[in-house]
Design a protein around this motif. Structure first.
Motif, PDB file in Angstrom:
ATOM      1  N   MET A   1       6.924  10.642  -9.808  1.00  0.00           N
ATOM      2  CA  MET A   1       7.070  10.772  -8.528  1.00  0.00           C
ATOM      3  C   MET A   1       7.258   9.541  -7.509  1.00  0.00           C
ATOM      4  O   MET A   1       6.676   8.532  -7.805  1.00  0.00           O
ATOM      5  CB  MET A   1       5.545  11.418  -7.833  1.00  0.00           C
ATOM      6  N   ASP A   2       8.435   9.520  -6.911  1.00  0.00           N
ATOM      7  CA  ASP A   2       8.937   8.162  -6.365  1.00  0.00           C
ATOM      8  C   ASP A   2       8.379   8.307  -5.107  1.00  0.00           C
ATOM      9  O   ASP A   2       9.031   8.885  -4.096  1.00  0.00           O
ATOM     10  CB  ASP A   2      10.481   8.205  -6.389  1.00  0.00           C
ATOM     11  N   LEU A   3       7.453   7.313  -4.530  1.00  0.00           N
ATOM     12  CA  LEU A   3       6.916   7.325  -3.224  1.00  0.00           C
ATOM     13  C   LEU A   3       7.340   6.126  -2.384  1.00  0.00           C
ATOM     14  O   LEU A   3       6.595   5.806  -1.344  1.00  0.00           O
ATOM     15  CB  LEU A   3       5.369   7.227  -3.278  1.00  0.00           C
ATOM     16  N   LYS A   4       8.497   5.529  -2.874  1.00  0.00           N
ATOM     17  CA  LYS A   4       8.893   4.387  -2.118  1.00  0.00           C
ATOM     18  C   LYS A   4       8.904   4.631  -0.838  1.00  0.00           C
ATOM     19  O   LYS A   4       8.464   3.785   0.123  1.00  0.00           O
ATOM     20  CB  LYS A   4      10.116   3.804  -2.977  1.00  0.00           C
ATOM     21  N   ASP A   5       9.660   5.498  -0.537  1.00  0.00           N
ATOM     22  CA  ASP A   5      10.145   5.899   1.128  1.00  0.00           C
ATOM     23  C   ASP A   5       8.842   6.113   1.743  1.00  0.00           C
ATOM     24  O   ASP A   5       8.679   5.816   2.977  1.00  0.00           O
ATOM     25  CB  ASP A   5      11.227   6.727   1.009  1.00  0.00           C
ATOM     26  N   ASP A   6       7.873   7.029   1.173  1.00  0.00           N
ATOM     27  CA  ASP A   6       7.004   7.472   1.656  1.00  0.00           C
ATOM     28  C   ASP A   6       5.678   6.051   1.945  1.00  0.00           C
ATOM     29  O   ASP A   6       4.983   6.112   3.004  1.00  0.00           O
ATOM     30  CB  ASP A   6       5.880   8.405   0.770  1.00  0.00           C
ATOM     31  N   ILE A   7       5.599   5.193   1.216  1.00  0.00           N
ATOM     32  CA  ILE A   7       4.803   4.035   1.289  1.00  0.00           C
ATOM     33  C   ILE A   7       5.485   3.291   2.439  1.00  0.00           C
ATOM     34  O   ILE A   7       4.784   2.505   3.373  1.00  0.00           O
ATOM     35  CB  ILE A   7       4.989   3.039   0.019  1.00  0.00           C
ATOM     36  N   ALA A   8       6.843   3.147   2.485  1.00  0.00           N
ATOM     37  CA  ALA A   8       7.339   2.321   3.718  1.00  0.00           C
ATOM     38  C   ALA A   8       7.000   2.989   4.917  1.00  0.00           C
ATOM     39  O   ALA A   8       6.816   2.430   6.007  1.00  0.00           O
ATOM     40  CB  ALA A   8       8.948   2.106   3.646  1.00  0.00           C
ATOM     41  N   LEU A   9       7.064   4.262   4.967  1.00  0.00           N
ATOM     42  CA  LEU A   9       6.678   5.008   6.101  1.00  0.00           C
ATOM     43  C   LEU A   9       5.397   4.914   6.487  1.00  0.00           C
ATOM     44  O   LEU A   9       4.804   4.842   7.822  1.00  0.00           O
ATOM     45  CB  LEU A   9       7.071   6.236   6.060  1.00  0.00           C
ATOM     46  N   ALA A  10       4.233   5.013   5.590  1.00  0.00           N
ATOM     47  CA  ALA A  10       2.986   4.926   5.822  1.00  0.00           C
ATOM     48  C   ALA A  10       2.618   3.527   6.490  1.00  0.00           C
ATOM     49  O   ALA A  10       1.693   3.337   7.113  1.00  0.00           O
ATOM     50  CB  ALA A  10       2.188   5.143   4.594  1.00  0.00           C
ATOM     51  N   MET A 105      -0.748  14.029   1.079  1.00  0.00           N
ATOM     52  CA  MET A 105      -1.084  14.840   0.006  1.00  0.00           C
ATOM     53  C   MET A 105       0.017  15.765  -0.218  1.00  0.00           C
ATOM     54  O   MET A 105       0.684  16.369   0.577  1.00  0.00           O
ATOM     55  CB  MET A 105      -2.320  15.636   0.654  1.00  0.00           C
ATOM     56  N   VAL A 106      -0.022  16.183  -1.452  1.00  0.00           N
ATOM     57  CA  VAL A 106       1.041  16.998  -2.197  1.00  0.00           C
ATOM     58  C   VAL A 106       0.150  18.153  -2.516  1.00  0.00           C
ATOM     59  O   VAL A 106      -0.554  17.835  -3.787  1.00  0.00           O
ATOM     60  CB  VAL A 106       2.035  16.284  -2.854  1.00  0.00           C
ATOM     61  N   ASP A 107       0.678  19.367  -2.480  1.00  0.00           N
ATOM     62  CA  ASP A 107      -0.239  20.604  -2.776  1.00  0.00           C
ATOM     63  C   ASP A 107      -1.822  20.425  -2.931  1.00  0.00           C
ATOM     64  O   ASP A 107      -2.503  20.600  -4.022  1.00  0.00           O
ATOM     65  CB  ASP A 107       0.399  20.878  -4.234  1.00  0.00           C
ATOM     66  N   GLY A 108      -2.061  19.659  -2.074  1.00  0.00           N
ATOM     67  CA  GLY A 108      -3.598  19.534  -1.704  1.00  0.00           C
ATOM     68  C   GLY A 108      -4.340  18.479  -2.473  1.00  0.00           C
ATOM     69  O   GLY A 108      -5.495  18.276  -2.507  1.00  0.00           O
ATOM     70  N   TRP A 109      -3.329  17.470  -3.052  1.00  0.00           N
ATOM     71  CA  TRP A 109      -3.850  16.465  -3.793  1.00  0.00           C
ATOM     72  C   TRP A 109      -3.287  15.230  -3.170  1.00  0.00           C
ATOM     73  O   TRP A 109      -2.228  14.854  -2.992  1.00  0.00           O
ATOM     74  CB  TRP A 109      -3.582  16.367  -5.475  1.00  0.00           C
ATOM     75  N   PRO A 110      -4.186  14.023  -2.898  1.00  0.00           N
ATOM     76  CA  PRO A 110      -3.506  12.885  -2.384  1.00  0.00           C
ATOM     77  C   PRO A 110      -3.023  12.080  -3.400  1.00  0.00           C
ATOM     78  O   PRO A 110      -3.608  11.740  -4.451  1.00  0.00           O
ATOM     79  CB  PRO A 110      -4.964  11.958  -1.927  1.00  0.00           C
ATOM     80  N   VAL A 111      -1.654  11.545  -2.969  1.00  0.00           N
ATOM     81  CA  VAL A 111      -0.905  10.648  -3.748  1.00  0.00           C
ATOM     82  C   VAL A 111      -0.500   9.488  -3.328  1.00  0.00           C
ATOM     83  O   VAL A 111      -0.072   8.585  -3.814  1.00  0.00           O
ATOM     84  CB  VAL A 111       0.456  11.403  -3.950  1.00  0.00           C
ATOM     85  N   LEU A 112      -0.954   9.074  -1.890  1.00  0.00           N
ATOM     86  CA  LEU A 112      -0.502   7.870  -1.327  1.00  0.00           C
ATOM     87  C   LEU A 112      -1.716   7.608  -0.290  1.00  0.00           C
ATOM     88  O   LEU A 112      -2.046   8.528   0.582  1.00  0.00           O
ATOM     89  CB  LEU A 112       0.587   8.058  -0.682  1.00  0.00           C
ATOM     90  N   GLY A 113      -2.137   6.506  -0.099  1.00  0.00           N
ATOM     91  CA  GLY A 113      -3.433   6.083   1.001  1.00  0.00           C
ATOM     92  C   GLY A 113      -3.215   4.777   1.370  1.00  0.00           C
ATOM     93  O   GLY A 113      -2.754   3.928   0.668  1.00  0.00           O
ATOM     94  N   VAL A 114      -3.582   4.666   2.618  1.00  0.00           N
ATOM     95  CA  VAL A 114      -3.713   3.474   3.100  1.00  0.00           C
ATOM     96  C   VAL A 114      -4.893   3.074   3.950  1.00  0.00           C
ATOM     97  O   VAL A 114      -5.342   4.129   4.782  1.00  0.00           O
ATOM     98  CB  VAL A 114      -2.441   3.253   4.297  1.00  0.00           C
ATOM     99  N   GLY A 126      -2.575   2.094  -1.768  1.00  0.00           N
ATOM    100  CA  GLY A 126      -2.622   2.989  -3.068  1.00  0.00           C
ATOM    101  C   GLY A 126      -1.623   4.028  -3.202  1.00  0.00           C
ATOM    102  O   GLY A 126      -1.583   4.812  -2.376  1.00  0.00           O
ATOM    103  N   ALA A 127      -0.940   4.141  -4.255  1.00  0.00           N
ATOM    104  CA  ALA A 127      -0.036   5.146  -4.574  1.00  0.00           C
ATOM    105  C   ALA A 127      -0.320   5.571  -6.144  1.00  0.00           C
ATOM    106  O   ALA A 127      -0.437   4.885  -7.022  1.00  0.00           O
ATOM    107  CB  ALA A 127       1.340   4.862  -4.082  1.00  0.00           C
ATOM    108  N   ALA A 128       0.041   7.007  -6.359  1.00  0.00           N
ATOM    109  CA  ALA A 128      -0.150   7.261  -7.656  1.00  0.00           C
ATOM    110  C   ALA A 128       0.915   6.606  -8.674  1.00  0.00           C
ATOM    111  O   ALA A 128       2.170   6.334  -8.293  1.00  0.00           O
ATOM    112  CB  ALA A 128       0.308   9.081  -7.727  1.00  0.00           C
ATOM    113  N   GLY A 129       0.298   6.154  -9.688  1.00  0.00           N
ATOM    114  CA  GLY A 129       1.208   5.406 -10.822  1.00  0.00           C
ATOM    115  C   GLY A 129       1.236   4.140 -10.453  1.00  0.00           C
ATOM    116  O   GLY A 129       2.093   3.542 -10.872  1.00  0.00           O
ATOM    117  N   LEU A 130       0.906   3.444  -9.367  1.00  0.00           N
ATOM    118  CA  LEU A 130       1.049   2.297  -8.926  1.00  0.00           C
ATOM    119  C   LEU A 130      -0.136   1.561  -8.605  1.00  0.00           C
ATOM    120  O   LEU A 130      -1.224   2.090  -8.217  1.00  0.00           O
ATOM    121  CB  LEU A 130       1.729   2.063  -7.633  1.00  0.00           C
TER     122      LEU A 130
END
Length: 260
Positions: A1-10, A105-114, A126-130
């Motif tokens: 899961m590529d969360l780069k853009d979501d991290i920048a948005l957060a 959260m994606v499908d009820g599970w948190p994948v990114l947090g600030v 924090g982000a899944a896999g990082l």
């Protein structure tokens, strides 16, 4: 899961919330009361409005779950969970240990947090896999060989009912209770992720209170669960434990269950 853009948005959301909050810190403000009798200030509302405005433009198809203004697009697979000021009582007391919480959260599970502390200028991401980062630098939880060595934290005993309090004290009795920390809300979880605390235990939390904490703690090598040791998700009941050393999970669950 590529969360780069979501991290920048957060990060943009946290910046906007901080800009809304800082002008009100340690000012004379008259708290109102919400339906649950918790204090709320203009800072909470302005911060959440600022974040919602950005999401409305940047992610119009995503859902939003916010403490102040409720839910939007609840059917969406992707949900942004917002708590503009976690620890409003501390904020009103002029204590810089509150935080803005932002989760995806994606499908009820948190994948990114600030966890963002806008007064001290501290931001945990924090982000899944990082790995979890504090202001861009990796942080790690600390090991805890024995439960008796653990420093335990909670926001306050008055947040437990009598039954919950008995279980909490069962856990506290098996930790290094002379170093127990009271107060702190989300900041306790940030300190756990940074290796300053070993266990956080709370009850009665809402999704917006805990969703952002999970990727932060887990990305630092820790774990979060409910009081039965089950992973936290959108349907969890608000009984929350965080551990810097996952090896102590069974010990904590057993200690919490000792009054059954």
């Amino acid at each position: 899961m590529d969360l780069k853009d979501d991290i920048a948005l957060a990060q943009r959301l946290a910046d906007a919330a901080g800009n809304a909050i800082r002008p009100h810190f340690r000012k004379i403000v008259g708290p109102e009361r919400k339906g649950d009798a918790s204090p709320v200030t203009v800072a909470d509302r302005e911060a959440e409005k600022a974040m919602r405005a950005i999401l409305g433009t940047a992610r119009p198809e995503d859902g939003i779950i916010g403490e102040e203004y409720g839910n939007e697009r609840g059917e969406a697979r992707r949900q942004w969970v917002l708590d503009p000021i976690d620890g409003t009582a501390g904020f009103l007391a002029g204590r810089p240990i509150f935080g803005t919480l932002i989760a995806l959260m994606v499908d009820g599970w948190p994948v990114l947090g600030v966890i963002d502390q806008p007064i001290a200028g501290e931001r945990w991401v924090g982000a899944a896999g990082l790995p979890t980062l504090l202001n861009g630098e990796e942080v790690r939880c600390r090991p805890c060989r024995e439960l008796s060595d653990a420093t335990l934290a909670t926001t306050g005993p008055h947040y437990f009912d009598d039954h919950q309090g008995e279980h909490f004290m069962g856990l506290a009795a098996k930790t290094d209770h002379r170093r127990m920390v009271m107060g702190g809300d989300c900041y306790n979880y940030a300190m756990l992720a940074s290796g300053q605390l070993d266990i956080v235990c709370e009850a009665g939390l809402k999704l917006y209170d805990y969703a952002a904490l999970i990727p932060v703690v887990e990305g630092a090598g820790g774990t979060m669960a409910d009081w039965n040791g089950e992973p936290l998700h959108a349907g969890s009941d608000g009984h929350v434990i965080a551990l810097g050393d996952p090896a102590r999970l069974d010990d904590v669950v057993e200690a919490l269950a000792c009054h059954h």
